[in-house]
Motif scaffolding. Sequence first.
Motif, short mmCIF file in Angstrom:
data_model
loop_
_atom_site.label_atom_id
_atom_site.label_comp_id
_atom_site.label_asym_id
_atom_site.label_seq_id
_atom_site.Cartn_x
_atom_site.Cartn_y
_atom_site.Cartn_z
N TYR A 1 -11.28 -21.54 -112.86
CA TYR A 1 -10.60 -20.99 -111.86
C TYR A 1 -11.01 -19.59 -111.42
O TYR A 1 -11.44 -19.21 -110.38
N LEU A 2 -11.27 -18.80 -112.61
CA LEU A 2 -11.85 -17.46 -112.21
C LEU A 2 -13.21 -17.49 -111.47
O LEU A 2 -13.37 -16.46 -110.76
N LEU A 3 -13.97 -18.51 -111.94
CA LEU A 3 -15.32 -18.59 -111.16
C LEU A 3 -15.14 -18.61 -109.80
O LEU A 3 -16.21 -18.29 -109.15
N THR A 4 -14.11 -19.07 -109.29
CA THR A 4 -14.24 -19.41 -107.97
C THR A 4 -13.91 -18.31 -106.95
O THR A 4 -14.32 -18.02 -105.80
N PHE A 5 -13.47 -17.13 -107.69
CA PHE A 5 -13.46 -15.87 -107.02
C PHE A 5 -13.62 -14.55 -107.63
O PHE A 5 -13.63 -13.40 -107.10
N ALA A 6 -14.02 -14.52 -108.82
CA ALA A 6 -14.00 -13.17 -109.83
C ALA A 6 -15.54 -12.77 -109.72
O ALA A 6 -15.87 -11.61 -110.20
N ASN A 7 -16.60 -13.52 -109.12
CA ASN A 7 -18.04 -13.07 -109.16
C ASN A 7 -18.47 -12.88 -107.68
O ASN A 7 -18.58 -13.72 -106.60
N HIS A 8 -18.30 -11.65 -107.31
CA HIS A 8 -18.82 -11.14 -105.84
C HIS A 8 -19.37 -10.03 -105.64
O HIS A 8 -19.74 -9.33 -106.48
N PRO A 9 -19.88 -9.59 -104.61
CA PRO A 9 -20.78 -8.34 -104.34
C PRO A 9 -20.02 -7.34 -104.61
O PRO A 9 -18.79 -7.11 -104.42
N GLY A 10 -20.52 -6.16 -105.25
CA GLY A 10 -19.85 -4.93 -105.59
C GLY A 10 -19.46 -3.97 -104.28
O GLY A 10 -20.31 -4.07 -103.46
N PRO A 11 -18.58 -2.81 -104.32
CA PRO A 11 -18.60 -2.06 -103.37
C PRO A 11 -19.74 -1.15 -103.05
O PRO A 11 -20.04 -0.86 -101.90
N SER A 12 -20.35 -0.67 -104.13
CA SER A 12 -21.73 0.15 -103.91
C SER A 12 -22.81 -0.67 -102.94
O SER A 12 -23.38 -0.22 -102.19
N LEU B 1 -22.04 -3.27 -101.27
CA LEU B 1 -21.78 -3.52 -99.60
C LEU B 1 -21.95 -2.13 -98.79
O LEU B 1 -22.32 -2.37 -97.63
N SER B 2 -21.77 -1.14 -99.39
CA SER B 2 -21.73 0.09 -98.51
C SER B 2 -23.10 0.57 -98.25
O SER B 2 -23.52 0.97 -97.19
N SER B 3 -23.85 0.82 -99.66
CA SER B 3 -25.22 1.51 -99.19
C SER B 3 -26.33 0.38 -98.75
O SER B 3 -27.09 0.94 -97.87
N TYR B 4 -26.18 -0.71 -99.27
CA TYR B 4 -27.33 -1.84 -98.67
C TYR B 4 -27.12 -2.41 -97.55
O TYR B 4 -27.74 -2.41 -96.44
N VAL B 5 -25.87 -3.03 -97.53
CA VAL B 5 -25.69 -3.88 -96.38
C VAL B 5 -25.43 -3.00 -95.09
O VAL B 5 -25.76 -3.16 -93.92
N CYS B 6 -24.48 -2.05 -95.10
CA CYS B 6 -24.02 -1.33 -93.98
C CYS B 6 -24.99 -0.39 -93.59
O CYS B 6 -25.02 -0.12 -92.52
N LEU B 7 -25.27 0.68 -94.55
CA LEU B 7 -26.06 1.62 -94.42
C LEU B 7 -27.64 1.43 -93.98
O LEU B 7 -28.35 1.61 -93.07
N LEU C 1 -19.12 0.57 -90.13
CA LEU C 1 -18.62 -0.86 -90.70
C LEU C 1 -18.22 -0.90 -92.26
O LEU C 1 -17.95 -2.05 -92.66
N ILE C 2 -18.35 0.15 -92.89
CA ILE C 2 -18.20 0.31 -94.34
C ILE C 2 -17.07 -0.40 -94.68
O ILE C 2 -16.55 -1.36 -95.39
N LEU C 3 -15.66 0.10 -94.24
CA LEU C 3 -14.19 -0.24 -94.28
C LEU C 3 -14.15 -1.48 -93.92
O LEU C 3 -13.32 -2.31 -94.58
N PRO C 4 -14.51 -1.89 -92.76
CA PRO C 4 -14.27 -3.10 -92.26
C PRO C 4 -14.87 -4.14 -92.99
O PRO C 4 -14.40 -5.32 -93.29
N THR C 5 -16.03 -3.85 -93.47
CA THR C 5 -16.81 -4.76 -94.55
C THR C 5 -16.23 -5.10 -95.76
O THR C 5 -16.08 -6.29 -96.26
N TYR C 6 -15.50 -4.00 -96.34
CA TYR C 6 -14.76 -4.30 -97.93
C TYR C 6 -13.58 -5.01 -97.31
O TYR C 6 -13.41 -5.93 -98.12
N GLY C 7 -12.99 -4.84 -96.17
CA GLY C 7 -11.71 -5.57 -96.04
C GLY C 7 -11.98 -6.97 -95.69
O GLY C 7 -11.33 -7.96 -96.10
N ILE C 8 -13.11 -7.54 -94.83
CA ILE C 8 -13.67 -8.73 -94.70
C ILE C 8 -13.99 -9.60 -95.97
O ILE C 8 -13.59 -10.69 -96.31
#
Length: 285
Positions: A83-94, A96-102, A110-117
Amino acid sequence: MLWFETLLPSLLPFMIISNLLIKTDLLKNWIRIPAGLWHRFFALSCDGAYALILGLVCGYPMGAKVTADLYLEKRISKKEAEYLLTFANHPGPSFLSSYVCLQALGQKTLILPTYGIIYLANYLCCLLFRRRADRQAIAADSDDHAENKRNEKEISIQSPVGEILDTSIMNGFESITKLGGYIILFSVFQGVIKKVFAPLGPVMYLMCGITEMTTGITALAGTGWNLTILYPMLLGITAFGGICIAAQTKSMLAGTDLSFGPYIWAKLVNFLLTGLLAFLFIEIV
């Protein structure tokens, strides 16, 4: 260089410390207080919540690694681990902010909206798969393992500190070396895709993103596509992780009998949910 300069210094310490906490049973002292919160919102035991927290803070593939370690140490049941494998393995906040958004999008707003989404889609995925996990069964399984947990605690305390430290360090180095191997392998594979499918344009960029997430995101960001298409695509691929992350996750489960199927199905669902939420955000907000 991505492995040496980014993953090695950022993930290896967490892997070693995580092993130490699990083998000495110290992690429970940190997360026992909000036990009701883990049960109410995630249907998790306190031990399972530790995998969720590490996955959230560290990103891929720490959630899967900690889940596998907890299962091998008999801290959580097989049902809770899958059950944990379905949602506990995901991208980290750093990431998302530094690589994807910036770096990729060049959009600080888009940093905060990206976190939220990303994390909203992940929680929705958790709720969808929680129906199948059967909350009471997880609690019952956790009770069944209570005696095993006490025994493991006694064994951990009696084990020499030096032996526990050596085991934790070797486990961390083995895991981080596996990640480096997969990154190199899939980077080479992605280079082949760029050569072979270059005439197909958009298809080539999409295949790069699905194969290896980081370089695929950079390739997609350089297409100049409209944000209405680009943003949902980038976030969807980030939530899915790509085939490289799936292979890394599978390697973290080596030595266990945990099924890989729930992870794949959850990531496909997460890809669709994230893309939809990102599209609605761009269109409406």
